[in-house]
Enzyme design. Structure first.
Site, short mmCIF file in Angstrom:
data_model
loop_
_atom_site.label_atom_id
_atom_site.label_comp_id
_atom_site.label_asym_id
_atom_site.label_seq_id
_atom_site.Cartn_x
_atom_site.Cartn_y
_atom_site.Cartn_z
N CYS A 50 33.89 64.70 45.99
CA CYS A 50 33.94 63.88 46.89
C CYS A 50 32.96 64.53 48.29
O CYS A 50 32.70 64.22 49.19
CB CYS A 50 34.80 63.00 47.49
SG CYS A 50 36.70 65.04 47.85
N ALA A 188 44.72 56.34 39.90
CA ALA A 188 45.49 58.13 39.07
C ALA A 188 44.89 59.14 37.92
O ALA A 188 45.22 59.67 37.72
CB ALA A 188 45.58 56.97 37.93
#
Length: 424
Positions: A50, A188
């Site tokens: 990210c 998840a």
């Protein structure tokens, strides 16, 4: 074979650009194989998180510009668009950068441990794609050992504030009592798992986990007392959420402005707090323009994280000292690969003489010469052949007064070692 680390991260590029050059798990392998087919590319690994997208590449001399050109071309970017955002490290600087990344020293959260797992995942993808050879494979193994040592020998990981924890902390500031809040987690993976743990510790009123694969959502939700839904059920449950934290590997937004507008209407303008820690983003940026919605992205968490950074800066300096030493050790090994080993040449030279003289000795026996005569020929001829060139060079050195070569020969052949004194 120059080693290059090329990329951009949260310090050099905005999230909009990081989204454009991100690689997900599904396309990283094919992209690596594509990169490895570029002219001059010998080895390649892609690290995409990210906060960063980086290429680690070994290239042939003259091909140093190939990785940068490929990155822009692969993502169909205008030529030159990445120029002001990219950083590049070569050779030992590239090794140092990899070590610092894997130990969390280059992370938004100083010392965060998740990055090491992401580097290991990138390594496995590169191995599966068969884009690594011995030099970079050795570098990755060395990297894992360095990261382990830094964790063991310093306090770089002590009291680390993760991105997930920071997201929960911001949510807690918005809702002073999380025990009264309903939280929706989208994804998840490891980050959502960490967020779920923090939220469970805060005893949130209700926890909903949404994921593309329902089984994964059910597994995570069951560990933390939550309720699982598939992504297709997200519009029906979004209005229930006071807090939304999202981190998936989706290439396009999962939560859109119309979806949130409808949810806010159902909530009768009750505010909704949203944290998007995915790159590419999961929540459409236009959602942040809505009244009664407070949207935070990955870059918005930086100030909160920086407040915690100072406590680990001394440990970071210790970690850098360890890394500097290990960089030199790896580079020494890498340089040794390019050196021609004279011992190998010397042995091949000696074995060639041996085979030649041995064949002549056998021929003498075949002609009826005695074994003693053949052995004497073999020993004398082989000795003369092996010592001819060294003896000639040493005579020249003695005449020229080249004491350095004479002493080196003594060390090489063990002639300068004193014999132990015998007993009287």
């Amino acid at each position: 074979m120059p080693l290059i680390a090329l990329g951009l991260n949260h310090l050099t590029a905005p999230v909009q650009l990081r989204e454009q050059v991100a690689f997900d798990e599904a396309n990283a392998g094919p992209a690596l194989q594509e990169l490895s087919r570029e002219p001059g590319v010998e080895e390649a690994m892609i690290l995409s998180t990210c906060n960063r997208t980086e290429l680690y590449v070994s290239v042939a001399a003259g091909a140093e510009g190939v990785p940068e050109a490929w990155l822009g071309r692969h993502h169909q970017l205008t030529p030159g668009k990445l120029d002001e955002f990219l950083y590049r490290h070569d050779e030992d600087a590239a090794v140092r950068h990899m070590f610092r990344v894997a130990t969390g020293l280059d992370s938004m959260v100083l010392g965060e441990p998740q990055i090491l797992g992401q580097v290991k995942d990138a390594y496995q993808v590169a191995r599966d794609a068969q884009t690594l050879r011995a030099p970079m494979d050795r570098l990755l193994q060395h990297t894992f050992a360095v990261a382990k040592r830094v964790r063991t020998d310093t306090r770089i990981g002590a009291h680390t504030v993760s991105v997930a924890f920071t997201a929960v902390r911001l949510a807690e500031q918005a809702f002073t009592d999380l025990k009264q809040a309903c939280v929706l987690l989208i994804g998840a993976g490891d980050t959502i798992e960490l967020a779920a743990r923090h939220l469970a510790d805060k005893q949130v009123r209700r926890l909903i986990v949404a994921n593309r694969t329902l089984e994964n959502a059910q597994e995570l939700a069951s560990r933390h007392g939550g309720y699982a839904i598939g992504l297709h059920d997200l519009p029906q449950h979004l209005a229930e959420a006071d807090i939304v934290i999202s981190s998936t590997a989706a290439r396009t937004p999962i939560v859109t402005r119309p979806m949130v507008e409808k949810a806010i209407g159902v909530r009768r303008r009750k505010p909704m707090f949203m944290v998007d820690i995915a790159v590419p983003r999961d929540i459409e940026p236009a959602v942040g323009e809505l009244e009664d919605v407070f949207l935070y992205g990955i870059d918005d968490l930086r100030q909160v994280i920086d407040d915690n950074r100072r406590s680990r800066e001394a440990a970071a300096r210790e970690a850098d000292a360890i890394i500097d030493l290990q960089v030199e050790r790896y580079m020494a090994w890498r340089r040794a690969l390019t050196l021609r080993n004279p011992a190998v040449d010397m042995r091949q030279h000696a074995e060639a003489h041996r085979d030649e003289v041995l064949e002549k000795a056998r021929a003498m026996l075949a002609r009826g010469k005695s074994a003693d005569e053949a052995l004497a020929f073999l020993a004398n001829t082989l000795t003369n052949k092996l010592l001819h060139h060294p003896s000639a060079r040493l005579r020249e050195a003695a005449l020229a007064g080249d004491m350095e070569l004479l002493h080196a020969a003594g060390r090489l052949y063990g002639l300068d070692e004193k014999e132990p004194d015998g007993e009287a």
